[in-house]
Design a protein around this motif. Sequence first.
Motif, PDB file in Angstrom:
ATOM      1  N   ALA A 186      30.847  35.249  34.624  1.00 42.34           N
ATOM      2  CA  ALA A 186      30.512  36.551  34.048  1.00 42.34           C
ATOM      3  C   ALA A 186      30.449  37.631  35.128  1.00 42.34           C
ATOM      4  O   ALA A 186      30.724  38.799  34.866  1.00 42.34           O
ATOM      5  CB  ALA A 186      29.191  36.472  33.296  1.00 42.34           C
ATOM      6  N   PHE A 187      30.099  37.238  36.336  1.00 49.48           N
ATOM      7  CA  PHE A 187      29.988  38.210  37.432  1.00 49.48           C
ATOM      8  C   PHE A 187      31.324  38.485  38.115  1.00 49.48           C
ATOM      9  O   PHE A 187      31.400  39.359  38.969  1.00 49.48           O
ATOM     10  CB  PHE A 187      28.956  37.739  38.465  1.00 49.48           C
ATOM     11  N   LEU A 188      32.354  37.710  37.760  1.00 42.91           N
ATOM     12  CA  LEU A 188      33.646  37.871  38.435  1.00 42.91           C
ATOM     13  C   LEU A 188      34.143  39.315  38.477  1.00 42.91           C
ATOM     14  O   LEU A 188      34.528  39.803  39.542  1.00 42.91           O
ATOM     15  CB  LEU A 188      34.697  36.976  37.782  1.00 42.91           C
ATOM     16  N   PRO A 189      34.146  40.033  37.338  1.00 47.85           N
ATOM     17  CA  PRO A 189      34.640  41.417  37.403  1.00 47.85           C
ATOM     18  C   PRO A 189      33.841  42.271  38.381  1.00 47.85           C
ATOM     19  O   PRO A 189      34.412  43.131  39.062  1.00 47.85           O
ATOM     20  CB  PRO A 189      34.459  41.929  35.971  1.00 47.85           C
ATOM     21  N   ILE A 190      32.534  42.014  38.469  1.00 49.35           N
ATOM     22  CA  ILE A 190      31.705  42.808  39.367  1.00 49.35           C
ATOM     23  C   ILE A 190      32.004  42.454  40.822  1.00 49.35           C
ATOM     24  O   ILE A 190      32.147  43.329  41.679  1.00 49.35           O
ATOM     25  CB  ILE A 190      30.218  42.598  39.035  1.00 49.35           C
ATOM     26  N   ILE A 191      32.152  41.130  41.078  1.00 45.86           N
ATOM     27  CA  ILE A 191      32.484  40.698  42.440  1.00 45.86           C
ATOM     28  C   ILE A 191      33.840  41.260  42.833  1.00 45.86           C
ATOM     29  O   ILE A 191      34.039  41.786  43.922  1.00 45.86           O
ATOM     30  CB  ILE A 191      32.483  39.154  42.514  1.00 45.86           C
ATOM     31  N   LEU A 192      34.772  41.179  41.889  1.00 46.79           N
ATOM     32  CA  LEU A 192      36.112  41.708  42.120  1.00 46.79           C
ATOM     33  C   LEU A 192      36.047  43.206  42.417  1.00 46.79           C
ATOM     34  O   LEU A 192      36.729  43.716  43.305  1.00 46.79           O
ATOM     35  CB  LEU A 192      36.965  41.454  40.874  1.00 46.79           C
ATOM     36  N   MET A 193      35.188  43.898  41.682  1.00 47.58           N
ATOM     37  CA  MET A 193      35.045  45.344  41.879  1.00 47.58           C
ATOM     38  C   MET A 193      34.612  45.635  43.304  1.00 47.58           C
ATOM     39  O   MET A 193      35.200  46.486  43.981  1.00 47.58           O
ATOM     40  CB  MET A 193      34.028  45.902  40.880  1.00 47.58           C
ATOM     41  N   LEU A 194      33.586  44.908  43.779  1.00 48.72           N
ATOM     42  CA  LEU A 194      33.102  45.142  45.137  1.00 48.72           C
ATOM     43  C   LEU A 194      34.171  44.782  46.154  1.00 48.72           C
ATOM     44  O   LEU A 194      34.386  45.491  47.138  1.00 48.72           O
ATOM     45  CB  LEU A 194      31.825  44.342  45.381  1.00 48.72           C
ATOM     46  N   GLY A 195      34.874  43.662  45.906  1.00 51.60           N
ATOM     47  CA  GLY A 195      35.897  43.217  46.839  1.00 51.60           C
ATOM     48  C   GLY A 195      37.039  44.217  46.943  1.00 51.60           C
ATOM     49  O   GLY A 195      37.383  44.683  48.034  1.00 51.60           O
ATOM     50  N   VAL A 196      37.611  44.588  45.802  1.00 46.78           N
ATOM     51  CA  VAL A 196      38.770  45.496  45.809  1.00 46.78           C
ATOM     52  C   VAL A 196      38.386  46.847  46.389  1.00 46.78           C
ATOM     53  O   VAL A 196      39.165  47.470  47.112  1.00 46.78           O
ATOM     54  CB  VAL A 196      39.336  45.657  44.381  1.00 46.78           C
ATOM     55  N   SER A 197      37.159  47.292  46.080  1.00 50.01           N
ATOM     56  CA  SER A 197      36.764  48.622  46.532  1.00 50.01           C
ATOM     57  C   SER A 197      36.666  48.699  48.049  1.00 50.01           C
ATOM     58  O   SER A 197      36.681  49.776  48.618  1.00 50.01           O
ATOM     59  CB  SER A 197      35.425  49.020  45.904  1.00 50.01           C
ATOM     60  N   LEU A 198      36.568  47.544  48.699  1.00 47.33           N
ATOM     61  CA  LEU A 198      36.430  47.552  50.156  1.00 47.33           C
ATOM     62  C   LEU A 198      37.729  47.192  50.869  1.00 47.33           C
ATOM     63  O   LEU A 198      37.754  46.982  52.076  1.00 47.33           O
ATOM     64  CB  LEU A 198      35.315  46.592  50.583  1.00 47.33           C
ATOM     65  N   LYS A 199      38.805  47.100  50.077  1.00 49.64           N
ATOM     66  CA  LYS A 199      40.075  46.723  50.698  1.00 49.64           C
ATOM     67  C   LYS A 199      41.042  47.905  50.743  1.00 49.64           C
ATOM     68  O   LYS A 199      41.050  48.736  49.831  1.00 49.64           O
ATOM     69  CB  LYS A 199      40.735  45.592  49.894  1.00 49.64           C
ATOM     70  N   THR A 200      41.876  47.902  51.761  1.00 55.63           N
ATOM     71  CA  THR A 200      42.952  48.892  51.793  1.00 55.63           C
ATOM     72  C   THR A 200      44.092  48.376  50.933  1.00 55.63           C
ATOM     73  O   THR A 200      44.111  47.215  50.522  1.00 55.63           O
ATOM     74  CB  THR A 200      43.484  49.098  53.219  1.00 55.63           C
ATOM     75  N   ARG A 201      45.039  49.239  50.672  1.00 57.29           N
ATOM     76  CA  ARG A 201      46.219  48.856  49.897  1.00 57.29           C
ATOM     77  C   ARG A 201      46.911  47.668  50.540  1.00 57.29           C
ATOM     78  O   ARG A 201      47.293  46.714  49.867  1.00 57.29           O
ATOM     79  CB  ARG A 201      47.159  50.066  49.832  1.00 57.29           C
ATOM     80  N   TYR A 202      47.030  47.719  51.871  1.00 56.24           N
ATOM     81  CA  TYR A 202      47.709  46.665  52.615  1.00 56.24           C
ATOM     82  C   TYR A 202      46.988  45.330  52.445  1.00 56.24           C
ATOM     83  O   TYR A 202      47.593  44.304  52.138  1.00 56.24           O
ATOM     84  CB  TYR A 202      47.779  47.059  54.091  1.00 56.24           C
ATOM     85  N   GLN A 203      45.657  45.373  52.610  1.00 52.23           N
ATOM     86  CA  GLN A 203      44.869  44.146  52.449  1.00 52.23           C
ATOM     87  C   GLN A 203      45.034  43.560  51.057  1.00 52.23           C
ATOM     88  O   GLN A 203      45.078  42.345  50.881  1.00 52.23           O
ATOM     89  CB  GLN A 203      43.384  44.435  52.704  1.00 52.23           C
ATOM     90  N   LEU A 204      45.097  44.439  50.042  1.00 53.39           N
ATOM     91  CA  LEU A 204      45.211  43.973  48.655  1.00 53.39           C
ATOM     92  C   LEU A 204      46.507  43.214  48.428  1.00 53.39           C
ATOM     93  O   LEU A 204      46.539  42.210  47.725  1.00 53.39           O
ATOM     94  CB  LEU A 204      45.164  45.171  47.702  1.00 53.39           C
ATOM     95  N   ILE A 205      47.587  43.696  49.059  1.00 59.21           N
ATOM     96  CA  ILE A 205      48.885  43.067  48.830  1.00 59.21           C
ATOM     97  C   ILE A 205      49.010  41.777  49.630  1.00 59.21           C
ATOM     98  O   ILE A 205      49.381  40.735  49.109  1.00 59.21           O
ATOM     99  CB  ILE A 205      50.027  44.040  49.209  1.00 59.21           C
ATOM    100  N   TYR A 234      37.632  42.177  54.981  1.00 58.08           N
ATOM    101  CA  TYR A 234      37.243  42.617  56.309  1.00 58.08           C
ATOM    102  C   TYR A 234      38.480  43.001  57.100  1.00 58.08           C
ATOM    103  O   TYR A 234      39.480  42.300  57.046  1.00 58.08           O
ATOM    104  CB  TYR A 234      36.463  41.503  57.022  1.00 58.08           C
ATOM    105  N   PRO A 235      38.511  44.081  57.859  1.00 53.34           N
ATOM    106  CA  PRO A 235      37.436  45.072  58.037  1.00 53.34           C
ATOM    107  C   PRO A 235      37.199  45.878  56.755  1.00 53.34           C
ATOM    108  O   PRO A 235      38.152  46.174  56.054  1.00 53.34           O
ATOM    109  CB  PRO A 235      37.978  45.981  59.141  1.00 53.34           C
ATOM    110  N   PHE A 236      35.935  46.198  56.507  1.00 51.31           N
ATOM    111  CA  PHE A 236      35.588  46.934  55.294  1.00 51.31           C
ATOM    112  C   PHE A 236      36.257  48.300  55.278  1.00 51.31           C
ATOM    113  O   PHE A 236      36.174  49.033  56.256  1.00 51.31           O
ATOM    114  CB  PHE A 236      34.073  47.153  55.196  1.00 51.31           C
ATOM    115  N   ALA A 237      36.877  48.606  54.154  1.00 48.53           N
ATOM    116  CA  ALA A 237      37.522  49.925  54.038  1.00 48.53           C
ATOM    117  C   ALA A 237      36.527  50.911  53.434  1.00 48.53           C
ATOM    118  O   ALA A 237      36.642  51.289  52.279  1.00 48.53           O
ATOM    119  CB  ALA A 237      38.780  49.815  53.185  1.00 48.53           C
ATOM    120  N   PHE A 238      35.543  51.312  54.249  1.00 45.85           N
ATOM    121  CA  PHE A 238      34.525  52.224  53.710  1.00 45.85           C
ATOM    122  C   PHE A 238      35.116  53.587  53.372  1.00 45.85           C
ATOM    123  O   PHE A 238      34.508  54.365  52.649  1.00 45.85           O
ATOM    124  CB  PHE A 238      33.372  52.382  54.697  1.00 45.85           C
TER     125      PHE A 238
END
Lengths: 639, 277
Positions: free
Chosen positions: B25-44, B52-56
Amino acid sequence: MKKAMLFFIIASAFALFALGASLAAYLWPAGYSSARFESGGVIASAAFGASRVYSTSDNKVFCLNADGERRWEFQMSGSASALDAAGGAVYVGLGSGRVVLISEDGEQTGVLDTGSPISALRAADGLLAVANAAPNANSIKVYSLSALSLLAELTLNSAANAIEIGGGRIYAATRRGDVYLVAQSDFTMKTVRLDGEGAALRLFGAGLLAADKSNGLYYIEDGAIALRDAFPGDNYSSAHIAVSGGTAAVGAGNALSAFDTGLKKRGAALRLGGTIQAVYADGDRITAVLRDENATVAFDALRSVAVVGVFKTAAPLSAAAALAVSFVLAVFAFDLRRVKAAAGLVYKKRRAYIMLLPTFALLILFALYPAFQALVMAFTDWSAASRAVSFVGLDNFRLMVSEGYFLIGIKNTLLFLASYFIKVLTVPLGIAALVFSLRNERAKYWLRFFIVLPMIVPSIVMILMWRNIFDPSNGLINTLLRGFGQEGLTRAWLADERTALWSLMLVGFPFLDAFSFLIYYGGLISIGGEVIEAGRLDGAKGLRMFFSLYLPLIKAQIATLLLLGFIAQLQDFNLVLVLTKGGPGTKTYLPGYELYLNATAFGRYGYACALGLLMFVAIFIPSFISNYISDRRGKRVDI
Amino acid sequence: MKARLKRNINQGLIYAAVLTTLTVAFLPIILMLGVSLKTRYQLIVDFWGFPYPFAFGNYAEAVKGVYANVGNSLIYASAATVLVALLSAMGGYVFGVLDFPGRNALYMLLISFLMIPAILILTPRLALINSLGLRNSPFALILPWASGGQIMGIMLVRSAASGQPKEIFESARIDGAGEFRSFWSISIPIALPILTTIAVMNFMSYYNDYLWPLTVISDEKRQVATVAIQMFQSNAGDNGVGQSVAAYAVITVPLLVMFIFSSRVYMSGLTSGAVKT
């Protein structure tokens, strides 16, 4: 008491129905009628005594009397780009540069050649001002009306769209957004800058009202802009101004609004049934000439509307007042015996009513009034575009069947309902029972805490995260499938006809809904330790305990959730609105979404009300039955 | 001994089942935090990897993009909440404590408003807002929001207030307190816990509202957070997935803060009054 209640319900139903009907009658706008005949779109128009003259795109000039009946028509040799009337003659400016003079009876009485194409003209104060638009020479030529002799030629920076004469000056608004102020005495010029392309000019009060094509309205006094405001209308559509006394009507696109001399809006803008081509004002009536759907002007579209400000704001306010009065009357009709004795008491207890007033005022204006409007308007052709509303019987309901979107919506709603029932009866119920049967109180608390926590994430964020999960290129699901080497199974889940509906049902997996969980858990807590202990002594445990003890004792909670879910599922369409827009094709249409589209994008208010009415009935009947059943059982589920 | 072992295994299985469900049930929330801290490059390149490194920078952009709209949401929702809480308190007090002609009839009428579903009045309300000239105005949200929430509120405050001994109010009256005075100094404090619940419930639903603001507010500067994140997303485009998802997280923060201060309300209050058997 029961009889009194029944009486009250029937009486108030009658009272409210009568009220709704009278309200609807009240909201009917004044009718309009005139002989219908069609022509090309209106290019220019002017008042001609009590009549109006129009030049149309099929090279004709019409003269209509105040009732919209044709007095005469005149076939021109070319397109008439501008016209005006003064002193018993109509002056028609042509693209060829000629001005044709037409008498009151529709006979040509003279021609004046100005040399280059005419973009605007105005006749008043004994002067005829003609604006010529040529590629490199934009000018205004001023003639005397009596002798048609050229008095002056003034050079402009660009072509003039509008000319006005009065107050000792000649005014011209140009495409570059300049308003030229020319003194009639010595033809000296001054300019004032507007924000957008000049569209219309009218004398207003002691000054001049100017409208530009960026929806800007300006009040120019003593050679400078004194006030500015904005009027509604489609951007860059041409504006038309008419002035009567202290009111100026501005029509642009299909919006008609009224302003006072301080440029204060008088009420809200009217949305008319077509593009406004000309606006007149005399006394407290404004007439708008509309272009109809076929891009020709049907002259029965000459529509009289009362001054916008009075007409429009009065309706909801007086309706609310009428509602309030009859509501008070209904209340007292019910308590008739007590009225006499209570008259003094009412005054003594006035604070009670004062404290309730805001609540009831809000509820009546924003809930009761719209509800009755919906009930009545469901049987009309009410639309955003038109103020004229007429009863169409059951046409709207026939439309639901013939258009078919609603039927698709019903099928999908039933599927969503079924999936909701399955979801709510499994995971939240199971988890609630499991957490409840734990022994460690601290663990129970923290599990509840974390189950409830996702509630704080706005539902729209959750939906958007699921869009992210379904994303074809870098969504969770497809990435997962690729990771397992199942490239063949990946797809655009929400855009694929075969998977869109099922994907929407999957949103929220594993369906551990916090609200349902809390309701179930609350029900389990209220069972009481003794009952559970007794069950345990009888040897019940595990699944048997759940099915024979827990389940029967939380029936009320289950019924409540099913009913609440039913009500919510029927109305809610956020998921479809955000994720699929009803697509692919019409695969995921919902009745609520169809209603929303009709109420917003299509502006078919009457049809949307009909959809709402049907959905209200669908919601109301099960709620009513369920309350009836629980009343008879002596149990009541308050929702 | 054997029975105890069996019981422990049972309990262990229950924990396992609940925790597994909870994690999914928490997956979407975990995913939200994870994706929000990634750059486009990291995501691909590294979808499953730790961000990491966090994309603040994503958060900096997101805050810049939606903070004004979050402010709007907070202002509009607070105004409507205060209005509803006040009206609930007044109405509950009037119906629960005072006796006046027409009380039962008025109460019946009030309850009957609950039968009007939102979908029925969507269209006329829209037309009403347009004809009152309220489109794009905060009042287009606040007034309709504040026309409904107080019904349940009045019901709850009424039952809390009518449970109080009448003598309190009698003695206040003898001491010279008027209706308004005894409302302010006696009724409000008594109803405060239930008012908190009402306020939290309503605030949450106003802040969450998406459809109505989307319909009546078109001016981006006046738009609320739930709609603004979508506009922000379309501005950010495909390369701004991290930023868009960071904006999701940003608009969740006010509700998180509220939860921290009032988790009690969420865990019990939301269900109180919902079901009575």
